[in-house]
Design an enzyme around this catalytic site. Structure first.
Site, short mmCIF file in Angstrom:
data_model
loop_
_atom_site.label_atom_id
_atom_site.label_comp_id
_atom_site.label_asym_id
_atom_site.label_seq_id
_atom_site.Cartn_x
_atom_site.Cartn_y
_atom_site.Cartn_z
N GLU A 6 9.46 -3.84 10.57
CA GLU A 6 9.90 -2.58 9.97
C GLU A 6 10.47 -1.63 11.02
O GLU A 6 9.86 -1.42 12.07
CB GLU A 6 8.74 -1.92 9.24
CG GLU A 6 9.09 -0.60 8.58
CD GLU A 6 8.01 -0.07 7.64
OE1 GLU A 6 8.22 1.00 7.05
OE2 GLU A 6 6.96 -0.73 7.50
N ASP A 24 0.83 -1.20 0.00
CA ASP A 24 0.00 0.00 0.00
C ASP A 24 0.87 1.26 0.00
O ASP A 24 0.36 2.38 -0.09
CB ASP A 24 -0.99 0.01 1.17
CG ASP A 24 -0.34 -0.09 2.53
OD1 ASP A 24 0.90 -0.10 2.61
OD2 ASP A 24 -1.09 -0.15 3.54
N SER A 25 2.20 1.07 0.02
CA SER A 25 3.12 2.19 -0.23
C SER A 25 2.89 2.80 -1.60
O SER A 25 3.36 3.92 -1.87
CB SER A 25 4.56 1.70 -0.12
OG SER A 25 4.78 0.55 -0.92
N LYS A 40 -0.78 -9.42 3.58
CA LYS A 40 -0.04 -8.90 4.73
C LYS A 40 -0.95 -8.00 5.55
O LYS A 40 -1.64 -7.14 4.99
CB LYS A 40 1.21 -8.13 4.28
CG LYS A 40 2.00 -7.53 5.45
CD LYS A 40 3.40 -7.12 5.03
CE LYS A 40 3.42 -5.92 4.10
NZ LYS A 40 2.92 -4.67 4.76
N GLU A 58 -1.10 -5.43 8.96
CA GLU A 58 -0.38 -4.65 9.96
C GLU A 58 -1.09 -4.75 11.31
O GLU A 58 -2.32 -4.70 11.37
CB GLU A 58 -0.33 -3.17 9.56
CG GLU A 58 0.60 -2.86 8.42
CD GLU A 58 0.73 -1.36 8.19
OE1 GLU A 58 0.46 -0.58 9.13
OE2 GLU A 58 1.10 -0.97 7.06
#
Length: 272
Positions: A190, A53-54, A121, A123
């Site tokens: 991260e 989603d970057s 993925k 978060e």
């Protein structure tokens, strides 16, 4: 001990990623958002492509990732799948697409069925365990994302290194252990100090992929545009692999080689 060329595993499946960890073969991961770059990454031998989603920041020009929609993620995952039909592809669950079990099942289902992803993925910390367990029970592989959580950037007040004090480090390790127990097949960590990245990789049976997490993890991921030097203010864990090379293909090949021989990241490209 380094693997010879004949021993190198090509992780086309999740069990192969686990095998790579057991054999201490570093795993290479890179973001991709379209077919052309996915094809280039595939040709360079990148193990896993992350449709991150970057893309909200590097493709759409947004200030963070929060405006990225599920439709955006499905669309870009489709493009990457077309460019790299044989590679393992992971897609981010965008902001608020996994708030409930029912919503997460529907969102992840679209990313696999329509987008062509192999895994998703998510978060978050321990609170995401019921979501990961439900997805796992439904046959959807999940990577847990711990440490710095970009989808929490408004809450955090910026992109800050996590896990520097003992209490925060213990929380991140606990979150990762709980999420793996819930069924996560991989962990991405991260922006944490290198020693914490190493602790995670040692404590967990699952592969641990780092971005700004030091050299003691099981593999590395970078944002494609950062690797190519397109970020005017790159974080310290980024290396411009295009500098001094004649093509994008050479830059990607150099990244794969540097991850595999553990010359990337160097000590100064991490946090303490």
């Amino acid at each position: 001990m380094m693997n010879t060329a004949d021993d190198v595993i090509v992780p086309r499946t999740i069990p192969a990623l686990w095998q790579a960890k057991r054999r201490k073969q570093p795993i290479t991961m890179l973001t991709a958002y379209d077919a052309s770059f996915a094809r280039a990454a595939d040709e360079a031998g990148i193990d896993v492509l992350l449709v991150g989603d970057s893309l909200g920041m590097v493709v759409q020009g947004q200030r963070d990732t929060l405006s990225v929609t599920l439709d955006d993620m499905v669309y870009h995952t489709q493009l990457v799948r077309r460019g790299a039909p044989g590679r393992l592809i992971m897609a981010d669950m965008p902001f608020l697409s996994d708030s409930t079990v029912a919503q997460a099942l529907a969102s992840a289902g679209r990313l696999l069925q329509e987008g062509g992803a192999d895994l998703v993925k998510i978060e978050g910390g321990e609170a995401k365990a019921p979501i990961i367990r439900a997805l796992t029970d439904a046959g959807i592989p999940v990577c847990a994302h711990v440490g710095l959580l970009p989808q929490h950037v408004r809450q955090l007040g910026g992109y800050r290194v996590q896990g520097r004090d003992a209490e925060d480090a213990a929380r991140i390790l606990h979150d990762a252990e709980v999420l793996v127990e819930a069924g996560a097949v991989m962990v991405l960590v991260e922006c944490v100090p290198g020693p914490l990245g190493t602790r995670l990789a040692t404590a967990l049976e699952t592969p641990v992929i780092g971005i700004g997490a030091g050299n003691g993890v099981d593999g590395q991921v970078l944002v494609l545009h950062d690797l190519l030097g397109l970020n005017d203010h790159p974080p310290r864990f980024v290396r411009d692999f295009l500098r001094g090379r004649g093509s994008i293909g050479q830059a990607l090949t150099a990244y794969v080689a540097a991850v595999r021989d553990r010359s990337f990241p160097a000590e100064h490209e991490g946090y303490i």
